[in-house]
Scaffold this motif. Sequence first.
Motif, PDB file in Angstrom:
ATOM      1  N   UNK A 110     -13.648 -23.974  -4.351  1.00  0.00           N
ATOM      2  CA  UNK A 110     -12.714 -23.730  -5.444  1.00  0.00           C
ATOM      3  C   UNK A 110     -11.443 -23.719  -4.830  1.00  0.00           C
ATOM      4  N   UNK A 111     -11.132 -23.434  -3.720  1.00  0.00           N
ATOM      5  CA  UNK A 111     -10.019 -23.366  -2.885  1.00  0.00           C
ATOM      6  C   UNK A 111      -9.532 -24.636  -2.695  1.00  0.00           C
ATOM      7  N   UNK A 112     -10.505 -25.435  -2.076  1.00  0.00           N
ATOM      8  CA  UNK A 112     -10.176 -27.050  -1.738  1.00  0.00           C
ATOM      9  C   UNK A 112      -9.602 -27.732  -2.950  1.00  0.00           C
TER      10      UNK A 112
ATOM     11  N   UNK B 206      -2.751 -29.007  -6.153  1.00  0.00           N
ATOM     12  CA  UNK B 206      -1.498 -28.631  -5.792  1.00  0.00           C
ATOM     13  C   UNK B 206      -0.590 -29.512  -4.606  1.00  0.00           C
ATOM     14  N   UNK B 207      -1.354 -30.422  -4.308  1.00  0.00           N
ATOM     15  CA  UNK B 207      -0.770 -31.525  -3.208  1.00  0.00           C
ATOM     16  C   UNK B 207      -0.522 -30.733  -1.873  1.00  0.00           C
TER      17      UNK B 207
ATOM     18  N   UNK C 214       6.544 -26.120   1.264  1.00  0.00           N
ATOM     19  CA  UNK C 214       5.896 -25.123   0.052  1.00  0.00           C
ATOM     20  C   UNK C 214       4.634 -24.509   0.540  1.00  0.00           C
ATOM     21  N   UNK C 215       4.751 -23.195  -0.045  1.00  0.00           N
ATOM     22  CA  UNK C 215       3.430 -22.389   0.566  1.00  0.00           C
ATOM     23  C   UNK C 215       3.208 -21.351  -0.703  1.00  0.00           C
TER      24      UNK C 215
ATOM     25  N   UNK D  19       4.620 -28.924   6.256  1.00  0.00           N
ATOM     26  CA  UNK D  19       3.552 -28.102   5.796  1.00  0.00           C
ATOM     27  C   UNK D  19       3.851 -27.699   4.426  1.00  0.00           C
ATOM     28  N   UNK D  20       2.693 -28.133   3.726  1.00  0.00           N
ATOM     29  CA  UNK D  20       2.536 -27.541   2.297  1.00  0.00           C
ATOM     30  C   UNK D  20       1.245 -26.578   2.393  1.00  0.00           C
ATOM     31  N   UNK D  21       1.231 -25.399   2.425  1.00  0.00           N
ATOM     32  CA  UNK D  21       0.380 -24.543   2.794  1.00  0.00           C
ATOM     33  C   UNK D  21      -0.267 -23.763   1.728  1.00  0.00           C
TER      34      UNK D  21
END
Length: 262
Positions: free
Chosen positions: A49-51, A57-58, A247-248, A38-40
């Motif tokens: 914009x978030x997408x 940020x991968x 990563x989060x 999970x990379x959240x």
Amino acid sequence: MKIADLITWFEAWANPAWCESWDNCGWQIEPGVLQEKARVLVCLTPTLAVMQEAIALNANLIFAHHPLIFNPLKSLRTGEAIAEMVRLAFTHNIGIYTAHTNFDQVQDGTADVLAQILELKEVTPIESTQAGLGYGRVGLLEPFLTLQELLATIQTRLAPPNLIFSPTADLQQTISRVAVLGGSGASYISAVAKTGAQAYLTSDCKFHQFQESRDCNLILIDAGHYATERPACDRLVQKFQSLNLDWVQLSQKDEDFRQFFA
């Protein structure tokens, strides 16, 4: 932790089965990422914009409070925002998962975090849904504050671009009992009035709902949808960090869709 394990953990805490019949909680888009680490990217609202931020940020999972798909889709066409989100999600292998009314009800959910920010004591739901859970929170201020001090506290801690409140003759009146509900909470005005709260912090209130609140002898405080729900997204990041994910991060491209002309 794999994405599948993260979702299992989350749903044991905030079961999507608890969401309202009109709502859409859970997977919005799952392009085959369940077995990936999970990379959240956590956000309030999943937008283009978030997408784009997630792509840069991968990240492989956008975890949002607001649903991407709220009403049944009849088509997906080029140039439409949802269609573009779907295309990018599958192209870049990014899942989109939503926790909405189920997240509103739980401890450390949207309402509970607001109550914690105001340091309310002896907190209970405005409307209980099951044991220990429910919509909104109501509790005691310790120490008591004047209305002016309460408004200043809300402005400082939530930083809304515009703070609206019911007309009152006395900003120095003492406030001891406060109700809170993140997002659109005007439909709970009558329920809040029955709790004995003197002030109610929520958002998206219309002109006549301020009239209704005044007639209930309740001070209505509207701090805006974004300001009242974004703190719970930050809390969610903290909870995810405790799980030692790969990563989060909290989105920096999340938006308050309203601006106010000075």
